[in-house]
Design a protein around this motif. Structure first.
Motif, short mmCIF file in Angstrom:
data_model
loop_
_atom_site.label_atom_id
_atom_site.label_comp_id
_atom_site.label_asym_id
_atom_site.label_seq_id
_atom_site.Cartn_x
_atom_site.Cartn_y
_atom_site.Cartn_z
N ILE A 1 0.82 -1.21 0.00
CA ILE A 1 0.00 0.00 0.00
C ILE A 1 0.86 1.26 0.00
N ALA A 2 1.96 1.24 0.70
CA ALA A 2 2.67 2.50 0.95
C ALA A 2 4.17 2.45 0.66
N MET A 3 4.60 1.76 -0.39
CA MET A 3 6.03 1.64 -0.67
C MET A 3 6.70 2.99 -0.87
N ASP A 4 6.06 3.90 -1.60
CA ASP A 4 6.66 5.22 -1.81
C ASP A 4 6.85 5.96 -0.49
N GLU A 5 5.87 5.82 0.40
CA GLU A 5 6.00 6.46 1.71
C GLU A 5 7.06 5.79 2.55
N VAL A 6 7.21 4.49 2.43
CA VAL A 6 8.26 3.78 3.16
C VAL A 6 9.62 4.30 2.71
N VAL A 7 9.80 4.46 1.41
CA VAL A 7 11.06 4.99 0.89
C VAL A 7 11.28 6.41 1.41
N ARG A 8 10.24 7.22 1.43
CA ARG A 8 10.33 8.59 1.93
C ARG A 8 10.73 8.60 3.41
N VAL A 9 10.14 7.73 4.19
CA VAL A 9 10.46 7.63 5.63
C VAL A 9 11.92 7.25 5.81
N VAL A 10 12.37 6.25 5.08
CA VAL A 10 13.76 5.81 5.19
C VAL A 10 14.71 6.93 4.76
N ALA A 11 14.32 7.69 3.74
CA ALA A 11 15.14 8.82 3.30
C ALA A 11 15.27 9.87 4.40
N VAL A 12 14.16 10.19 5.05
CA VAL A 12 14.18 11.18 6.14
C VAL A 12 15.02 10.66 7.30
N LEU A 13 14.83 9.42 7.68
CA LEU A 13 15.54 8.86 8.83
C LEU A 13 17.03 8.68 8.56
N SER A 14 17.37 8.27 7.35
CA SER A 14 18.76 7.95 7.04
C SER A 14 19.55 9.12 6.48
N GLY A 15 18.84 10.10 5.92
CA GLY A 15 19.52 11.22 5.28
C GLY A 15 19.92 10.94 3.85
N LEU A 16 19.55 9.78 3.32
CA LEU A 16 19.85 9.45 1.93
C LEU A 16 18.76 9.96 1.01
N ASP A 17 19.08 10.10 -0.27
CA ASP A 17 18.13 10.56 -1.28
C ASP A 17 17.10 9.46 -1.59
N GLU A 18 15.84 9.88 -1.76
CA GLU A 18 14.77 8.91 -2.07
C GLU A 18 15.08 8.09 -3.31
N ASP A 19 15.56 8.76 -4.37
CA ASP A 19 15.87 8.05 -5.62
C ASP A 19 16.97 7.01 -5.41
N TYR A 20 17.97 7.35 -4.59
CA TYR A 20 19.03 6.39 -4.30
C TYR A 20 18.45 5.15 -3.63
N ILE A 21 17.60 5.38 -2.65
CA ILE A 21 17.00 4.25 -1.92
C ILE A 21 16.16 3.40 -2.87
N SER A 22 15.31 4.05 -3.67
CA SER A 22 14.45 3.31 -4.61
C SER A 22 15.25 2.49 -5.61
N ASP A 23 16.37 3.05 -6.05
CA ASP A 23 17.14 2.39 -7.11
C ASP A 23 18.22 1.44 -6.61
N ASN A 24 18.63 1.57 -5.34
CA ASN A 24 19.79 0.82 -4.87
C ASN A 24 19.57 -0.05 -3.64
N ALA A 25 18.62 0.30 -2.80
CA ALA A 25 18.42 -0.47 -1.57
C ALA A 25 17.45 -1.63 -1.83
N GLY A 26 17.80 -2.78 -1.31
CA GLY A 26 16.92 -3.93 -1.42
C GLY A 26 15.81 -3.86 -0.38
N LEU A 27 14.72 -4.54 -0.66
CA LEU A 27 13.61 -4.57 0.29
C LEU A 27 14.07 -5.14 1.63
N ASP A 28 14.98 -6.11 1.59
CA ASP A 28 15.50 -6.67 2.83
C ASP A 28 16.31 -5.64 3.61
N GLU A 29 17.06 -4.79 2.92
CA GLU A 29 17.83 -3.75 3.59
C GLU A 29 16.92 -2.68 4.20
#
Length: 127
Positions: free
Chosen positions: A67-95
């Motif tokens: 339901i909320a994958m884009d929001e999950v990526v946004r949350v991880v970006a805010v928490l980690s300080g990484l760019d949303e696009d980097y997370i979407s393109d490089n981080a695995g779901l397990d990570e």
């Protein structure tokens, strides 16, 4: 002091998202506010997952991710300080999942939810 040493040795406060090593941050009121400014559906989904019965936990997590994958990526970006696009393109779901689990553990979010719930007024029972 001992907790810091233990965490440093066990790598509980770091993980990888893609090729980047990230710290598991403490959720301060300031970070919490920034986090909630970026999301829409996740607060309700997070509470549902945290309160999910153990036997249905994985189905709750999978439904919430769908339901909320884009929001999950946004949350991880805010928490980690990484760019949303980097997370979407490089981080695995397990990570991503591992990062969120470590964040929940470090910040005792299960206990926080229980404690907040205990502060809420109890519904009145019709007698």
């Amino acid at each position: 002091m001992l907790n810091k040493l233990k965490n440093a040795m066990s790598n509980e406060n770091v993980t990888y998202l893609g090729d980047k090593k990230v710290e598991i941050k403490k959720l301060t009121p300031s970070l919490w506010k920034k986090l909630f400014e970026t999301i829409d559906h996740l607060p309700g989904l997070i509470v549902q997952v945290l309160l999910a019965p153990k036997e249905n936990f994985y189905s709750y997590v999978l439904s919430a991710c769908d339901i909320a994958m884009d929001e999950v990526v946004r949350v991880v970006a805010v928490l980690s300080g990484l760019d949303e696009d980097y997370i979407s393109d490089n981080a695995g779901l397990d990570e991503i999942t591992n990062y969120l689990i470590k964040t929940v553990k470090k910040n005792n979010l299960r206990d926080v939810v229980k404690n907040v719930k205990s502060l809420l007024p109890k519904p009145e029972m019709d007698q």
